[in-house]
Design a protein around this motif. Structure first.
Motif, PDB file in Angstrom:
ATOM      1  N   PRO A  29       0.833  -1.215   0.000  1.00  0.00           N
ATOM      2  CA  PRO A  29       0.000   0.000   0.000  1.00  0.00           C
ATOM      3  C   PRO A  29       0.863   1.259   0.000  1.00  0.00           C
ATOM      4  N   ASP A  53      -2.334   9.774  -5.156  1.00  0.00           N
ATOM      5  CA  ASP A  53      -3.444   8.843  -4.924  1.00  0.00           C
ATOM      6  C   ASP A  53      -4.766   9.571  -5.167  1.00  0.00           C
ATOM      7  N   ALA A  55      -7.949   8.720  -4.877  1.00  0.00           N
ATOM      8  CA  ALA A  55      -8.982   8.591  -3.844  1.00  0.00           C
ATOM      9  C   ALA A  55      -8.655   9.462  -2.640  1.00  0.00           C
ATOM     10  N   MET A  97      -7.438   6.382   5.939  1.00  0.00           N
ATOM     11  CA  MET A  97      -7.919   5.816   4.677  1.00  0.00           C
ATOM     12  C   MET A  97      -7.113   4.587   4.283  1.00  0.00           C
ATOM     13  N   GLY A  98      -5.789   4.680   4.437  1.00  0.00           N
ATOM     14  CA  GLY A  98      -4.936   3.557   4.072  1.00  0.00           C
ATOM     15  C   GLY A  98      -5.222   2.321   4.894  1.00  0.00           C
ATOM     16  N   GLN A 100      -8.069   1.580   6.330  1.00  0.00           N
ATOM     17  CA  GLN A 100      -9.372   1.052   5.927  1.00  0.00           C
ATOM     18  C   GLN A 100      -9.236   0.214   4.657  1.00  0.00           C
ATOM     19  N   VAL A 101      -8.473   0.706   3.696  1.00  0.00           N
ATOM     20  CA  VAL A 101      -8.261  -0.038   2.453  1.00  0.00           C
ATOM     21  C   VAL A 101      -7.554  -1.359   2.743  1.00  0.00           C
ATOM     22  N   GLU A 104      -9.981  -3.837   4.144  1.00  0.00           N
ATOM     23  CA  GLU A 104     -10.878  -4.329   3.096  1.00  0.00           C
ATOM     24  C   GLU A 104     -10.162  -5.307   2.169  1.00  0.00           C
ATOM     25  N   GLN A 105      -8.875  -5.050   1.886  1.00  0.00           N
ATOM     26  CA  GLN A 105      -8.119  -5.945   1.013  1.00  0.00           C
ATOM     27  C   GLN A 105      -7.891  -7.313   1.661  1.00  0.00           C
TER      28      GLN A 105
END
Length: 512
Positions: A29, A53, A55, A97-98, A100-101, A104-105
């Protein structure tokens, strides 16, 4: 995975966990790691990272142009947005944000992502507030460090979701969260996070902070920040109570470094909740209601903090009815150590306080619950398995009623629930909801065995408990209905209005 910056002896189980983790990890990431590597003080450096980035750029522009910032002219430049918000705040937003991503990944369920956020947001705020007292110049760094301290948690959750969803909540009362992880994986989430960050070539300093955030700092230049992280790390990782050992540590470190600002550990924890709520409210766009910076898991954070405050038993009178009633009670004296609900003494003391404040009495519903089949479980699988059944039903009872309702383990496998300020229809609904929430739910009692919870439940309502009907009479009525159900040989609920017949027998739904 590459060698950690500080040597850690790993057994075969730990090595296997790290190998599986390396195979499951998502793509590196980049923005998250770049933000971890920067200080958050250089606006140009933060701007460059955000601009790479799309987003993250969109989110930063959304924040700076939100109704909360009350700007007349829309900002479209990331550079201006960073200068307006401040590079440290933008870095924190990007880290959130990172993370959270990343969660989710790892393909976690929404509930597990929420659990991870609960811990991360709470620890970030706790680290920030502790640093304000210990090392004010590092308070912003402490918030960011607290936010990513548990980065290893979603990684291990992704390896074995069942362990965290079903086994971790039922671990032995004397086993800490990290000890349970080490027993299962060979490593805990702190070591997992540090190894992954090291593999991603994050700075040795960041790796060390993540790995050691559950340890007291040594006397070095970073001690203030690390101590703030240690304090934050004492908070639980789920919605349960703080571990007894961590509670002792929190009280000790509070007395040493926080007591001149926060009079009690409860005052500190209460401020953590208040500031978390304020920060989340501030980060919601007043026009759209969209959370702009962090996921607003406010209810779960509130529940976590209330558990902690109740455990320390010094709750403010402005809080809910139960917290007000608990303000003069000590947790240890009135709580069943196995199930963490009230013991007999605590149940009756709190109930008597509740009724003593109502000169004209209160409407109330009392329920008595007796587990079925606990003795065979104890005989065949041992008392540890029986204890897990008791802890399992207590956890389900807490889920099925509100925080102002009183739950007590009166002895053995008998539990009582008292609900006040409720009408007869509401009492029926509450009793039925409790039955449907708890009955036939599965509890893991050994690594290879789950058992269905079965019980007999009696519930009695009266519109004026106190002057007309006494609490012990209501309890006796519920107890009689419970045994009436048990004598029938069938699990389920019997409900009655006190003094009006034998009650309505409501059968339980069939086991799933």
């Amino acid at each position: 995975m590459s060698q950690s910056t500080e040597s850690i002896q790993l057994d075969s189980k730990a090595s296997d966990t790290l190998k599986r983790l390396g195979q499951k990890l998502p793509v590196r990431p980049g923005p998250l790691l770049d933000l971890l590597s920067c200080s958050g003080e250089d606006a140009g450096e933060v701007t460059d990272i955000v601009e790479r980035d799309p987003a993250m750029s969109a989110r930063v522009l959304g924040v700076v142009n939100s109704a909360g910032n009350r700007r007349l002219n829309e900002i479209t430049s990331i550079e201006r947005a960073v200068l307006q918000l401040g590079p440290a705040q933008v870095r924190t937003l990007g880290l959130a944000m990172g993370l959270q991503v990343l969660a989710e990944q790892m393909k976690l369920s929404p509930e597990m992502i929420q659990s991870f956020w609960n811990a991360s947001l709470r620890k970030a705020e706790a680290a920030h507030l502790a640093a304000q007292v210990i090392d004010p110049e590092r308070k912003t760094s402490a918030y960011a460090a607290g936010l990513i301290a548990d980065i290893g948690l979603p990684l291990l959750m992704g390896l074995d979701p069942d362990f965290y969803e079903n086994r971790m909540p039922l671990r032995p009362a004397n086993q800490s969260w990290s000890d349970a992880e080490r027993q299962h994986f060979g490593i805990d989430h702190a070591v997992a996070g540090a190894h992954v960050l090291n593999d991603w070539h994050v700075s040795a300093e960041s790796c060390r902070r993540v790995r050691n955030h559950h340890q007291l700092p040594s006397d070095d230049d970073d001690a203030g920040l690390v101590l703030a992280l240690f304090i934050a790390g004492l908070l639980p990782h789920d919605q349960g109570e703080i571990d007894p050992v961590d509670l002792d540590r929190l009280m000790a470190v509070h007395a040493k470094v926080l007591s001149h600002v926060y009079t009690t550990p409860d005052a500190f924890l209460g401020h953590v909740y208040t500031e978390s709520q304020r920060r989340l409210n501030r980060d919601v766009d007043q026009d759209s209601g969209e959370a702009l910076k962090l996921q607003p898991f406010l209810d779960a954070i509130s529940a976590n903090t209330i558990h902690l405050v109740t455990q320390l038993a010094t709750v403010k009178h402005s809080q809910s009815k139960q917290k007000e009633d608990l303000s003069n009670l000590r947790f240890e004296a009135f709580t069943d150590p196995l199930t963490k609900v009230f013991n007999r003494r605590g149940f009756f003391n709190l109930a008597e306080q509740r009724f003593s404040k109502a000169a004209n009495g209160l409407s109330a519903c009392c329920m008595m619950l007796d587990l079925n089949g606990l003795k065979p479980i104890n005989d065949v699988h041992g008392h540890d398995a029986g204890d897990l059944m008791l802890r399992g039903i207590a956890k389900l009872l807490r889920r099925s009623v509100s925080r102002s309702d009183i739950i007590g383990r009166l002895g053995g496998d008998e539990f009582a629930v008292l609900i006040t300020d409720i009408d007869e229809h509401g009492a029926r609904v509450a009793a039925t909801r409790l039955r449907d929430t708890c009955l036939y739910k599965k509890v893991r009692v050994t690594p290879d065995l789950t058992c269905d919870i079965s019980f007999s439940l009696g519930a009695v309502f009266h519109e004026c408990v106190g002057p007309v009907v006494q609490l012990d009479q209501l309890l006796a009525g519920a107890d009689e209905l419970m045994y009436q159900r048990k004598r029938s040989g069938q699990a389920g609920l019997i409900f009655a209005h006190y003094g009006q017949g034998n009650g309505d027998s409501t059968m339980a739904p069939a086991p799933h």
